[in-house]
Motif scaffolding. Sequence first.
Motif, short mmCIF file in Angstrom:
data_model
loop_
_atom_site.label_atom_id
_atom_site.label_comp_id
_atom_site.label_asym_id
_atom_site.label_seq_id
_atom_site.Cartn_x
_atom_site.Cartn_y
_atom_site.Cartn_z
N GLN A 192 3.85 6.09 -5.04
CA GLN A 192 3.83 6.15 -6.54
C GLN A 192 2.92 7.33 -7.01
N ALA A 193 1.55 6.91 -6.45
CA ALA A 193 0.47 8.15 -6.67
C ALA A 193 0.81 9.45 -6.62
N ALA A 253 -8.20 4.03 -4.22
CA ALA A 253 -8.67 2.62 -3.82
C ALA A 253 -10.17 2.30 -4.22
N LEU A 305 -4.32 1.47 -11.02
CA LEU A 305 -2.96 2.30 -10.44
C LEU A 305 -2.92 3.65 -11.35
N ASP A 309 -4.18 1.46 -2.03
CA ASP A 309 -3.04 2.25 -1.45
C ASP A 309 -2.88 1.87 -0.13
N MET A 310 -2.50 2.60 0.83
CA MET A 310 -2.08 2.01 2.18
C MET A 310 -3.29 1.83 3.04
N SER A 316 -5.19 10.88 -1.76
CA SER A 316 -4.76 9.69 -2.61
C SER A 316 -5.56 8.39 -1.97
N PRO A 317 -6.14 8.12 -0.90
CA PRO A 317 -6.92 6.91 -0.80
C PRO A 317 -8.06 6.88 -1.46
N VAL A 328 2.05 1.78 -3.42
CA VAL A 328 1.03 2.79 -4.26
C VAL A 328 0.97 4.27 -3.90
N THR A 329 0.58 4.18 -2.49
CA THR A 329 0.44 5.94 -2.09
C THR A 329 1.53 6.58 -2.90
N GLU A 374 -5.58 -0.93 1.56
CA GLU A 374 -5.05 -2.15 2.25
C GLU A 374 -5.39 -2.52 3.60
N GLY A 396 1.04 -1.30 0.01
CA GLY A 396 0.01 -0.01 0.17
C GLY A 396 0.81 1.30 0.00
#
Lengths: 215, 274
Positions: free
Chosen positions: A24-25, A164, A88, A170-171, A160-161, A21-22, A174, A18
């Motif tokens: 990277q985003a 999902a 993503l 993202d974290m 950013s969430p 992903v966060t 997850e 997660g």
Amino acid sequence: MNWDWQVVDDFMPRFWDGVLVTLQALAIGTLIAFALGLVWAMAQRSTLVWVRWPVIAFTEFIRNTPLLVQLFFLFYVVPNFGPSMSPLTTGIIGLGLHYSTYTAEVYRAGIDGVPAGQWEAATALSLSKGRTWRAVILPQAIRRVVPPLGNYVVAMLKDSPMIATIGAFDMLGEAQAFSNETFTTEAITVVGVAFIVIAYPASLLIRALERRLVR
Amino acid sequence: MSADTPLQKEPESSQNPPVDGSELIRFDKVTKRFGSNVVLDNLDFSVDSGKHVTLIGPSGSGKTTILRLLMTLLKADEGTIKVNGDYLTHEEKNGKLVPAGEKHIREVRKNIGMVFQQFNLFPNMKVLRNLTEAPVTVLGMSKEAAEERARDLLELVGLTEHIDKYPTQLSGGQQQRVAIARALAMRPKVLLLDEVTSALDPELVAGVLDVLRDIARTTDITMLCVTHEMNFARDISDAVLMFDKGRVLESGPPEKIFGDPEHDRTREFLSAVL
Ligand SMILES: Nc1ncnc2c1ncn2[C@@H]1O[C@H](COP(=O)(O)OP(=O)(O)O)[C@@H](O)[C@H]1O
Ligand SMILES: [Mg+2]
């Protein structure tokens, strides 16, 4: 409240997925938002109406509709007539595009803040359009735009969430999935702390940059 | 009344270098309005190559507008402007005058340099780069050649030791001298000066005017100058144009305009500023 370190330990592999992903985003989304925002800001100053007008309409539209709607549109509607992209990739583009309309406003204000005399001096020296922007206007605008741009990076982190919801976990995504599966709550707390751990140094960095640029 | 005076050089100002006397600037029936405010009204005038011409007149009479039209910071509503034989913002196509493209305008504009009241140096560049940016990127000079010329010009304006400073580290007078050097770095045929000392503290004015006197004496550059410094105008001018309400009220050598003007309006203006 019972705190079970074993649960935290079990969550860790998915947590790191997660985090990746966060980050990277956030990183690529920021790059897109910073670059595209500048394009919008410059296009909005174009003397050509057929450049200026559509860009103003587009950015106003994006800024005034929810990010969530835009993510759904990109993920569910666009593939019907355009490219279909991974969750993503879609999420990153959605975040970058959405925030580019805010950074455009920041750039616009920064550019407007450069005195008219600077444009006039550039004209008097016959500097080309490109040179005027690159050598004269943007270097002076940058010191005005760094602090507000930094604030939008932190805002983007906090938004950013949302990616999902289209399946880019993202974290927080997850953590939520993990918690639902295991009937535990530790993962959510871990992610809450992780947001602070990312956001706080980021704000410090922005403030340091601000001090350097704004004398 | 429009004065259409091919401002002849007076024989007594013989300290000036010889000039070929050809026409460098010509305004032909130029009209400029801001809304319903007619700022320049069918204006004709010309400046010969190598001459130093001073525009005087009450505030709002259109002096700045003339310089800004020449620098293409404003566009005339009617009429044409010629610089060095070429139309500034027009092109001849099939025998007809049409609005010129950006490329043509840039070419003609390279003949013109301007110094502004507020200096307008680039604050993000050191003094040296302020002087080399345009010669390198516009004229295509090599960096070395541009820097050498910049050094020469800084010597001319007496600022050699400030070459590595940022403009904000300089006094207003020093900044204005850098701005003069920056304009000269482009080797313009004509230098436009719009009240270049009005924003300066009184004790800094003389230094800037001395530099301009020097340039007027030692170079063959044409000068078109708006100023309230009447002693300076008297010293350097080949001709003085008195403006009123967007027209040339009268024109002539400085001795005539300052000593024995034809119009009461000129006399009133001069007694107010002197
Ligand atoms: N950008 C502008 N918009 C509207 N009016 C203007 C503008 N610039 C100048 N003017 C008007 O044009 C007239 C002449 O101005 P200007 O050329 O600056 O006079 P001067 O330099 O002789 O004092 C004034 O009445 C002024 O108000
Ligand atoms: Mg003026």
